[in-house]
Design an enzyme around this catalytic site. Structure first.
Site, PDB file in Angstrom:
ATOM      1  N   ASP A  10      -1.806   3.781 -11.562  1.00  0.00           N
ATOM      2  CA  ASP A  10      -2.425   3.756 -10.237  1.00  0.00           C
ATOM      3  C   ASP A  10      -2.365   5.120  -9.540  1.00  0.00           C
ATOM      4  O   ASP A  10      -2.738   5.233  -8.371  1.00  0.00           O
ATOM      5  CB  ASP A  10      -1.738   2.673  -9.377  1.00  0.00           C
ATOM      6  CG  ASP A  10      -2.705   1.976  -8.440  1.00  0.00           C
ATOM      7  OD1 ASP A  10      -3.927   2.159  -8.580  1.00  0.00           O
ATOM      8  OD2 ASP A  10      -2.220   1.249  -7.544  1.00  0.00           O
ATOM      9  N   LYS A  39      -5.501   9.144  -4.798  1.00  0.00           N
ATOM     10  CA  LYS A  39      -4.553   8.021  -4.686  1.00  0.00           C
ATOM     11  C   LYS A  39      -3.452   8.205  -5.722  1.00  0.00           C
ATOM     12  O   LYS A  39      -3.718   8.220  -6.922  1.00  0.00           O
ATOM     13  CB  LYS A  39      -5.266   6.681  -4.910  1.00  0.00           C
ATOM     14  CG  LYS A  39      -4.311   5.478  -4.981  1.00  0.00           C
ATOM     15  CD  LYS A  39      -5.038   4.140  -5.183  1.00  0.00           C
ATOM     16  CE  LYS A  39      -4.048   2.988  -5.371  1.00  0.00           C
ATOM     17  NZ  LYS A  39      -4.711   1.676  -5.613  1.00  0.00           N
ATOM     18  N   LYS A  84       1.561  -9.005  -7.630  1.00  0.00           N
ATOM     19  CA  LYS A  84       0.616  -9.192  -8.738  1.00  0.00           C
ATOM     20  C   LYS A  84       1.168 -10.188  -9.752  1.00  0.00           C
ATOM     21  O   LYS A  84       2.380 -10.404  -9.824  1.00  0.00           O
ATOM     22  CB  LYS A  84       0.373  -7.842  -9.442  1.00  0.00           C
ATOM     23  CG  LYS A  84      -0.464  -6.858  -8.640  1.00  0.00           C
ATOM     24  CD  LYS A  84      -0.752  -5.602  -9.448  1.00  0.00           C
ATOM     25  CE  LYS A  84      -1.560  -4.588  -8.649  1.00  0.00           C
ATOM     26  NZ  LYS A  84      -2.925  -5.048  -8.289  1.00  0.00           N
ATOM     27  N   GLU A 100      -3.045  -1.569  -0.985  1.00  0.00           N
ATOM     28  CA  GLU A 100      -2.238  -0.445  -0.498  1.00  0.00           C
ATOM     29  C   GLU A 100      -2.963   0.892  -0.638  1.00  0.00           C
ATOM     30  O   GLU A 100      -2.694   1.825   0.116  1.00  0.00           O
ATOM     31  CB  GLU A 100      -0.896  -0.402  -1.238  1.00  0.00           C
ATOM     32  CG  GLU A 100      -0.883   0.336  -2.591  1.00  0.00           C
ATOM     33  CD  GLU A 100      -1.754  -0.309  -3.668  1.00  0.00           C
ATOM     34  OE1 GLU A 100      -2.090  -1.497  -3.531  1.00  0.00           O
ATOM     35  OE2 GLU A 100      -2.117   0.384  -4.634  1.00  0.00           O
ATOM     36  N   ARG A 133      -6.075   1.834  -0.027  1.00  0.00           N
ATOM     37  CA  ARG A 133      -6.871   2.207   1.156  1.00  0.00           C
ATOM     38  C   ARG A 133      -5.977   2.628   2.313  1.00  0.00           C
ATOM     39  O   ARG A 133      -6.377   3.428   3.147  1.00  0.00           O
ATOM     40  CB  ARG A 133      -7.786   1.035   1.538  1.00  0.00           C
ATOM     41  CG  ARG A 133      -7.051  -0.190   1.999  1.00  0.00           C
ATOM     42  CD  ARG A 133      -7.849  -1.446   1.834  1.00  0.00           C
ATOM     43  NE  ARG A 133      -8.024  -1.803   0.430  1.00  0.00           N
ATOM     44  CZ  ARG A 133      -8.693  -2.872   0.001  1.00  0.00           C
ATOM     45  NH1 ARG A 133      -9.247  -3.704   0.876  1.00  0.00           N
ATOM     46  NH2 ARG A 133      -8.807  -3.127  -1.272  1.00  0.00           N
ATOM     47  N   ASP A 166       2.249   0.137  -8.787  1.00  0.00           N
ATOM     48  CA  ASP A 166       1.686  -0.852  -7.857  1.00  0.00           C
ATOM     49  C   ASP A 166       2.078  -2.252  -8.310  1.00  0.00           C
ATOM     50  O   ASP A 166       1.402  -2.875  -9.127  1.00  0.00           O
ATOM     51  CB  ASP A 166       0.157  -0.708  -7.803  1.00  0.00           C
ATOM     52  CG  ASP A 166      -0.471  -1.671  -6.799  1.00  0.00           C
ATOM     53  OD1 ASP A 166       0.291  -2.281  -6.006  1.00  0.00           O
ATOM     54  OD2 ASP A 166      -1.713  -1.800  -6.807  1.00  0.00           O
ATOM     55  N   ASP A 187      -1.144  -5.740  -1.396  1.00  0.00           N
ATOM     56  CA  ASP A 187      -1.687  -5.192  -2.639  1.00  0.00           C
ATOM     57  C   ASP A 187      -2.930  -4.333  -2.371  1.00  0.00           C
ATOM     58  O   ASP A 187      -3.421  -3.657  -3.270  1.00  0.00           O
ATOM     59  CB  ASP A 187      -2.006  -6.341  -3.613  1.00  0.00           C
ATOM     60  CG  ASP A 187      -2.146  -5.871  -5.049  1.00  0.00           C
ATOM     61  OD1 ASP A 187      -1.797  -4.711  -5.332  1.00  0.00           O
ATOM     62  OD2 ASP A 187      -2.600  -6.674  -5.883  1.00  0.00           O
TER      63      ASP A 187
HETATM   64  N1  BES Z   1      -4.457  -0.623  -8.013  1.00  0.00           N
HETATM   65  C1  BES Z   1      -5.161  -1.816  -7.707  1.00  0.00           C
HETATM   66  C2  BES Z   1      -6.582  -1.854  -8.285  1.00  0.00           C
HETATM   67  C3  BES Z   1      -6.707  -1.940  -9.773  1.00  0.00           C
HETATM   68  C4  BES Z   1      -6.802  -3.180 -10.382  1.00  0.00           C
HETATM   69  C5  BES Z   1      -6.781  -0.812 -10.548  1.00  0.00           C
HETATM   70  C6  BES Z   1      -6.939  -3.253 -11.758  1.00  0.00           C
HETATM   71  C7  BES Z   1      -6.919  -0.887 -11.928  1.00  0.00           C
HETATM   72  C8  BES Z   1      -7.000  -2.110 -12.535  1.00  0.00           C
HETATM   73  C9  BES Z   1      -5.281  -1.977  -6.194  1.00  0.00           C
HETATM   74  O1  BES Z   1      -4.247  -1.445  -5.441  1.00  0.00           O
HETATM   75  C10 BES Z   1      -5.316  -3.433  -5.924  1.00  0.00           C
HETATM   76  O2  BES Z   1      -4.325  -4.072  -6.112  1.00  0.00           O
HETATM   77  N2  BES Z   1      -6.464  -3.915  -5.477  1.00  0.00           N
HETATM   78  C11 BES Z   1      -6.623  -5.294  -5.187  1.00  0.00           C
HETATM   79  C12 BES Z   1      -7.215  -5.381  -3.821  1.00  0.00           C
HETATM   80  C13 BES Z   1      -7.249  -6.775  -3.280  1.00  0.00           C
HETATM   81  C14 BES Z   1      -5.873  -7.218  -2.884  1.00  0.00           C
HETATM   82  C15 BES Z   1      -8.147  -6.776  -2.077  1.00  0.00           C
HETATM   83  C16 BES Z   1      -7.572  -5.877  -6.223  1.00  0.00           C
HETATM   84  O3  BES Z   1      -8.547  -5.236  -6.589  1.00  0.00           O
HETATM   85  O4  BES Z   1      -7.280  -6.971  -6.705  1.00  0.00           O
HETATM   86 ZN    ZN Z   2      -3.180   0.031  -6.267  1.00  0.00          ZN
HETATM   87 MN    MN Z   3      -2.684  -2.822  -5.159  1.00  0.00          MN
END
Ligand code: BES
Ligand code: ZN
Ligand code: MN
Length: 494
Positions: A284, A261, A273, A345, A347, A266, A343
């Site tokens: 990310d 990834k 966010k 993204e 996957r 992000d 968010d």
């Molecule tokens: N890049 C983030 C995940 C992340 C969060 C990595 C904190 C490192 C520290 C990912 O793209 C994301 O935003 N995931 C969301 C998914 C949700 C919207 C289902 C998450 O984990 O909040």
């Molecule tokens: Zn992300």
């Molecule tokens: Mn994200």
């Protein structure tokens, strides 16, 4: 750190490093044969001037052939029970001390570390690894740059000279690549865009046998990578799909596919966010950086395997073209995906990258991603979550190797529940988000869907990809998580 291994003592070097066991009578069990030095060390230990606790550093004076030297000792703990993690602490503390004191010329009496309870090759390999990893520093964007620390370490070893030298070298190769991954991850996101990342990877493998092929934004759209395109189109910096190919075998044996990834920033997109949630989201792309490093090490060690690396790189931003919740896009495999949360993204880009990887007929696909906050909630900041489909035995093997090299990786399931949930769209074949619990499992299930019947493992490194305080493995910031484990695993493959 420059390391010179040879069998002569250096009378002109005034700093010497010796390992000290916790129980001083164990000095006899280490491979050291200078009786007068042993006696002096015993005296210093008995008077508590030097210590033997794991990684404890002390300095004092010692006379060797009537010449005064600065003696630097590092505690070895109970040498009957030393393991890989202990050795990382021993070397890490030692090298970080040398760096802090800006000691640049030292002689290490390696025989004082070699004992009959642990394999010499582990001692040598951890030494090489920590000589790079533990003293890494990144200050490319400071105007008051710290002076670079470029020490010379002279290692005095009187036997099995070549084996030890080659294991030190292997550790060093691993550490150098971890530092390359860290360096990519630290570059600020206004500089490290998908294009810059792709060009840097290309440059890294220039004039090597590793080939790098880059698809630009237009090609990504034209060739049907609908999910990667959707994530990237909200940014002025268009996405890139990077394919690396390492052929370590003469034949065209089925490759191992490593997928990363590479979200260079992000913001969350329209599912934006919070202001604190957005901080650190330049990291990310750690999964992608780590994949690049794994392939670099495999190439430098000339491992007898074929590897395909696939990196999906995009910037998740907001503009009038950006994807939004409720949009539907067609993935590379032809299925449609409803985006309920922009968010989620990672996957999406990995779905396309994994589907693309299947075209190389890999024996197994592994992906590495800072994928979900939910994996951190489940396991804490310092552990990676692992998932598999059709790769149960291979994952068990990897979990075992992770333990051996001081990495913490734990399995979570992909069950029928998640396999159903990803199909829970009112309008499309798949959906990228669930409002329910188990969000790390849902995400894993979504990515795995795109591997079809090919064995697949997914590693969610959202927590341990970075660390917020320094440790014996190095400074705070990116860690290169899972590079050591996967290299150990690749060494078992052929
Ligand atoms: N890049 C983030 C995940 C992340 C969060 C990595 C904190 C490192 C520290 C990912 O793209 C994301 O935003 N995931 C969301 C998914 C949700 C919207 C289902 C998450 O984990 O909040
Ligand atoms: Zn992300
Ligand atoms: Mn994200």
């Amino acid at each position: 750190m420059k390391i010179y291994v040879n069998s002569t003592t250096h009378n002109d070097i005034h700093n010497i490093i010796v390992g000290i066991p916790e129980h001083i009578n164990q000095l006899e069990n280490i491979n050291y044969n200078d009786q007068s030095l042993i006696e002096d060390l015993q005296t210093l230990k008995q008077n508590h001037i030097i210590q033997g606790g794991i990684g404890k550093i002390a300095t004092s004076i010692i006379y060797i052939q009537e010449q005064p030297k600065r003696l630097i000792t590092v505690g070895l703990g109970n040498i009957k029970q030393l393991n890989y993690a202990d050795l990382l602490k021993i070397w890490g503390n030692l090298f970080q001390y040398l760096k802090q004191e800006f000691i640049t010329e030292t002689e290490l009496i390696l025989s004082s570390f070699l004992n009959k309870y642990i394999n010499d090759s582990i001692i040598a390999k951890t030494l090489g690894l920590q000589s790079e990893q533990s003293i890494y520093q990144f200050d490319n964007y400071r105007s008051d740059k710290r002076s670079p620390y470029q020490p010379n370490l002279y290692i005095n070893v009187n036997q099995r000279y070549e084996d030890i030298e080659s294991m030190i070298q292997e550790g060093k190769i691993l550490g150098e690549s971890i530092n390359i991954a860290r360096g990519f991850s630290q570059i600020p996101p206004n500089i490290l865009t998908p294009q810059y990342f792709a060009e840097s990877v290309d440059k890294l493998f220039k004039d090597t046998s590793v080939s790098v092929e880059i698809k630009d934004g237009q090609t990504i759209q034209d060739e049907g990578f609908g999910l990667l395109h959707a994530v990237g189109k909200g940014s002025i910096h268009s996405p890139r799909l990077i394919t690396l190919s390492y052929q370590g075998r003469q034949d065209d044996a089925d490759p191992i596919a490593l997928v990363g990834k590479g979200i260079t920033y992000d913001s969350g997109g329209y599912s934006i966010k919070s202001k604190t949630g957005m901080q650190t989201m330049k990291y990310d792309m750690c999964g992608a950086a780590n994949v690049v490093a794994m392939i670099k090490v495999a190439h430098q060690l000339a491992l007898p395997i074929n590897i395909i690396g696939v990196i999906a790189s995009a910037e998740n931003m907001i503009n009038e073209k950006a994807m939004k919740p409720d949009d539907v896009y067609t993935a590379f495999n032809g299925e449609t995906v409803e985006v309920l949360n922009t968010d989620a993204e990672g996957r999406l880009v990995l779905g396309d990258a994994v589907a693309f990887a299947t075209q190389f007929k890999p024996q197994v696909i592994l992906d590495f991603a800072t994928l979900t906050g939910a994996a951190i909630v489940a396991l804490g900041e310092d552990k990676a979550a692992a998932f598999e489909s059709h790769a149960s035995n291979q994952l068990q093997e990897i979990l075992k190797l992770a333990k051996n090299v001081d990495e913490q990786v734990f399995e979570l399931p992909i069950s029928q529940t998640e396999r159903q949930l990803i199909k829970n769209s009112d309008v499309a074949d798949l959906v990228n988000h669930t409002n329910g619990q188990g969000k790390a499992l849902f995400a894993a299930s979504f990515i795995s869907h795109f591997s079809g019947s090919i064995p697949h493992m997914h590693f969610d490194i959202a927590g341990p990809a970075t660390i917020n305080k320094m440790s014996y493995k190095g400074p705070k910031g990116p860690t290169g998580y899972m590079i050591p484990t996967i290299i150990e695993w690749l060494k078992t493959m052929n």
